[in-house]
Design an enzyme around this catalytic site. Structure first.
Site, PDB file in Angstrom:
ATOM      1  CB  ALA A  38      -0.917   0.007   1.214  1.00  0.00           C
ATOM      2  CB  SER A  39       1.182   4.159   0.968  1.00  0.00           C
ATOM      3  OG  SER A  39       1.260   5.566   0.986  1.00  0.00           O
ATOM      4  N   GLY A  40       3.383   3.714  -0.658  1.00  0.00           N
ATOM      5  CA  GLY A  40       4.617   3.582  -1.427  1.00  0.00           C
ATOM      6  C   GLY A  40       4.766   2.209  -2.041  1.00  0.00           C
TER       7      GLY A  40
ATOM      8  CB  ALA B 205       3.989   7.477  -0.545  1.00  0.00           C
ATOM      9  CG  LEU B 206       3.869   5.345   6.248  1.00  0.00           C
ATOM     10  CD1 LEU B 206       4.811   4.260   5.744  1.00  0.00           C
ATOM     11  CD2 LEU B 206       4.557   6.135   7.350  1.00  0.00           C
TER      12      LEU B 206
END
Length: 618
Positions: A415-417, A609-610
């Site tokens: 997810a995210s990064g 981006a977490l």
């Protein structure tokens, strides 16, 4: 005439005798130099001890796992408990002693191989608490279901089970449990800790800019409870996992309704679980041994008789999966928080994806002429937005400039990064229970202004620009700085969403409603077109082979070992007892992750981006 006598010549003076030469002293005997022989002897002694010790150790370890002759009606034993890593770089010490570490996909591959092996009659599945995530449990369960469909049997046994353990064990034809075992089937929960009051008490303020409303990672530092968006997204994830669990139960129990009622109230008694049909019988291990003897045609065998058990490490040695003669597909494992730089572990011992290391391994794989396609196996909650973008760019270049297809295989979390990396690939594969999405960014800026007041500390600054000390936490931000801070974060968010939309072949406006930092299960991500397929690593390998037009291929695992000496001196099963490891047990994962990301960058207040939070599911 008288005889004349010649005159006597004058007597010449006697020349003085030369002074006697003093006797030469006897030459001194040279002392023997023992240094060189001693050094030579020491070297030979050390070499002899080393070689002798090595021989003794090799004799003691017996050359690694015993090679077994797989007989007919053998039983493949799977011990699913403890730490089961997906992959670690090969250790020369392990190779030297033929020590084979069993990784998660070794287990899956063994099940797939045993499915068509006529010598394997069934599987003994011993299940305990393990490091496997839900997506990994789902991948292994799918392989076990395929094994059963070949007409073979599975017997499961355990002593301590929660929902995830029963989800895996319940695939068996026969499910047994220890009579005094611990059963905890009481539903799903997730907890989040909030530190706003604690920080305020000590004068610490956190300014947060997050896009969008579901990007709630930093809420823990500025709020005292879950936001509505945070609660909504978490509840949907838990409900999805609960439905996955009960769908598995329905394959074992015809009527699921009583089980739902019991679980909602808390199902802890193994006798009650048996009466509901979840368990077939309560048995000890020695009784399971006798049961397996009878299932393999040895009904008259006395107690303690040998059972033709084959462990995964022994079974894998019968047919090593890495072959280097022909074309191959590289599987690059990327696990942990994302950060810039180069290091394999964080300060507290957590796995990290360091961008420099990842790029080096990716370049190795694409330059290798044997490698015709690449699979990225991603298990990451994200991290540095910058590091994610750098890796995204290099994955794009691998496709465009080198012509090698790249497929993403998502593990338990991507997810995210982690999604940032995956969206650069040609296709994305996720399990239905993979946690993915979270397309959003957050930036945090700490200030200790009130803390300095409490400590009676005055900070005086000389600067040439009004915001030259923007990142210095000694003061609060001005309104103008807050606006600039917000715009930079918004710009990073829009760039993330636009790149995701481009990679998915859609528009910003179409994809953005499914971004906003929201986390999705893989099955929902498929519905929203954030992923392409549901499945595990095997599915991704088949897609990569199809893209590269390969009928047969070897699997080459990355990362390769960069530091042979470090690997030689490090045991593959070493237990760390460092201060950092002890601290890690006390600190929440989010704090450890923030520390690693910030400490790896010269710019500590970078955009992240977490994933909004570390989802602890119990």
């Amino acid at each position: 005439m008288s005889e004349s006598v010649p005159p006597t010549p004058p007597r010449q003076p006697t020349p003085p005798r030369p002074a006697p030469t003093p006797p030469r002293p006897a030459p001194r005997k040279k002392k023997p130099n023992y240094l060189l022989p001693l050094l030579l002897f020491g070297f030979l002694l050390f070499g002899g001890v080393f070689v002798g010790g090595l021989a003794v150790m090799m004799f003691m370890v017996g050359g690694g796992p015993e090679i077994v002759d797989v007989k007919n009606d053998s039983v493949l034993k799977l011990n699913i408990s403890g730490m089961i890593a997906e992959y670690e770089p090969p250790s020369p010490m392990a190779v030297l002693f033929n020590h084979q570490v069993v990784y998660f996909h070794d287990v899956v591959n063994a099940v797939n191989k045993a499915k068509t092996d006529p010598r394997i009659a069934g599987i003994f599945l011993e299940v305990g608490a393990s490091s496997l995530g839900w997506a990994q449990a789902e991948e292994l369960r799918d392989a076990l279901k395929a094994f059963k469909q070949e007409g073979k049997w599975i017997v499961a046994h355990g002593e301590i089970w929660q929902e995830k353990e029963y989800y895996l064990a319940g695939v068996a034809n026969e499910v047994y449990f220890a009579p005094e075992g611990y059963l905890f089937l009481d539903g799903f929960m997730s907890r989040s800790s909030f530190y706003a009051d604690l920080l305020k008490k000590y004068g610490v303020n956190v300014h947060v800019e997050a896009f969008g409303e579901y990007k709630s990672f930093a809420d823990q530092y500025r709020n005292t409870a879950m936001s509505e968006a945070h609660r909504e997204a978490t509840a949907e994830l838990l409900n999805g996992l609960e439905e996955t669990f009960f769908a598995a139960v329905a394959e074992k129990v015809p009527d699921v309704a009583p089980v739902r009622t019991a679980v909602a109230a808390g199902l802890y008694r193994s006798e009650e679980a048996k009466s509901l049909g979840l368990l077939d019988e309560l048995m000890y291990r020695d009784e399971i041994h006798q049961l397996l003897l009878s299932k393999t045609g040895r009904k008259s065998a006395p107690p303690g008789a040998d059972l033709p058990i084959v462990r995964v490490s022994q079974y894998q040695q019968q047919d090593p999966f890495q072959r280097f003669g022909g074309p191959g597909i590289a599987v690059i494992y990327a696990k942990g928080g994302i950060q810039s730089g180069s290091q394999s572990k964080g300060f507290f011992g957590d796995s990290v994806i360091a961008s420099d290391d990842f790029l080096r391994q990716l370049r190795r794989a694409r330059k290798d002429k044997r490698v015709k396609a690449i699979v990225l196996r991603i298990d990451s909650p994200g991290g540095s937005s910058l590091a994610s973008d750098v890796m995204w760019r290099e994955i794009q270049r691998t496709k465009a400039d080198f012509g090698k297809p790249v497929i993403a295989s998502m593990g338990s979390v991507a997810a995210s990064g982690g999604y940032y990396m995956a969206m650069a690939c040609d296709q994305i594969v996720a399990q239905p229970t993979t946690i993915t999405g979270s397309i959003g960014v957050v930036t945090m800026r700490w200030d200790f202004d009130a803390l300095y007041d409490k400590l009676l500390v005055n900070v005086d600054v000389v600067k040439t620009g009004e915001s030259a000390d923007f990142f210095d936490p000694h003061r609060k931000l001005t309104e103008a700085e807050i606006q600039g801070f917000r715009e930079r974060t918004r710009s990073a968010y829009r760039a993330f969403v636009q790149k995701a939309a481009d990679s998915r072949g859609t528009t910003f406006e179409s994809l953005e409603p499914f971004a906003r930092g929201r986390v999705w299960l893989g099955k929902d991500a498929l519905e929203h077109q954030l992923v392409d397929h549901l499945g595990g690593l095997d599915t991704a390998l088949k897609l990569a082979a199809a893209e590269a037009d390969l009928d047969d291929f070897a699997v080459i695992n990355y990362p390769l070992q960069d530091d042979p000496w470090a690997a030689l001196t490090q045991s593959p099963t070493a237990v760390e007892t460092t201060v950092e490891t002890k601290l890690a047990a006390m600190l929440p994962y989010e704090m450890r992750l923030l520390w690693d990301i910030h400490s790896s960058s010269p710019q500590p207040w970078q955009t992240l981006a977490l994933t909004p939070y570390h989802l602890e599911i119990e």
